[in-house]
Design a protein around this motif. Sequence first.
Motif, short mmCIF file in Angstrom:
data_model
loop_
_atom_site.label_atom_id
_atom_site.label_comp_id
_atom_site.label_asym_id
_atom_site.label_seq_id
_atom_site.Cartn_x
_atom_site.Cartn_y
_atom_site.Cartn_z
N THR A 186 27.70 47.56 -43.88
CA THR A 186 28.77 48.25 -44.48
C THR A 186 29.62 47.27 -45.12
O THR A 186 30.01 46.28 -44.66
CB THR A 186 29.43 48.83 -43.40
N GLN A 189 35.21 49.97 -46.23
CA GLN A 189 35.39 50.79 -45.38
C GLN A 189 36.03 52.13 -46.02
O GLN A 189 36.58 51.88 -47.15
CB GLN A 189 36.20 50.35 -44.14
N LEU A 198 32.12 55.27 -47.36
CA LEU A 198 31.76 54.06 -47.08
C LEU A 198 31.10 53.44 -48.02
O LEU A 198 30.22 54.24 -48.89
CB LEU A 198 30.90 54.14 -45.60
N ALA A 289 32.63 56.56 -40.95
CA ALA A 289 32.54 55.82 -39.63
C ALA A 289 33.01 56.35 -38.38
O ALA A 289 32.24 56.16 -37.43
CB ALA A 289 33.26 54.48 -39.73
#
Length: 295
Positions: A186, A189, A198, A289
């Motif tokens: 990742t 964010q 993401l 997430a």
Amino acid sequence: MQHITPSFRLAASVAVVAILAGCASPTHRAPVEERASSSVQPQRQLPGAENAGKPGYYTIKPGDTLIRIGLETGQSWRDIAAWNNIENPNRIEVGQVVRIVPPVGENAPAAVAAASTGGIPAAKPVTSARIEPRPVDGKPAPAASAPAAAATGASAAPVATAPDTPRADVKSGDEPAWIWPANGPTIAQFEEGKRKGLVIGGKAGDPVVAAGDGRVVYAGSGLRGYGNLIIIKHGGDYLTAYAHNQALLVKEDQAVRKGQKIAEMGATDADRVQLHFEIRKQGKPIDPARQLPSR
């Protein structure tokens, strides 16, 4: 008899000419202003204007497309076109008001079927991406053809579960049990109001898989900023979006299974290879997430 001099005759002639010119000149201007004001036509009412502001309706703004409206409202653009009798999805007007919920007594799957059989042209289909269903491991495909599988609602491409991805626990309510759509790190964010999903890194050609069971409601490059994009509608109120792919391996209205390879990672409309991944509930972006399993 008095003699008339030449200078007197010339003066008299000039006076006569001046009098005649004055008689020929118009004394009033034509009422141009009045005629112009009487020719103003009444302003045309835009389609659906009577529904502006009502629940379940959306007023089109500058820059909108049916694809973007569908993503923002959690609907398929084909459904919206069918509900509003829009024959050409590329011809919508600023200020036009469209229905964004099914009419009473009609569900979304029925609307999708009506739209797909009603001759509605695809909105800006992919021109640069390869649409090439094939297995991840490169082995020969099964005997059944991909179009036949798509038509019957079966798995339209070989299913491959993302390696090293744990299965998520079943969520409460109608929320799907998601899996990660790619294995890369990742690199950005979710940020409320700034970044709607993401950003997952990787190499060009890395597999992108469906994060849950669903149906493809868009596969193309018609949404600015997303590159080659796939949108999947899941059970309940959820959509997932997969952007910047170099190749799309599924088609609109195709059923897909969780873990099925649907695209190859790329950098279309981006400055590096990446997958921009969104989860939306009722059209509103939520933090993926918080929904995906830990890894």
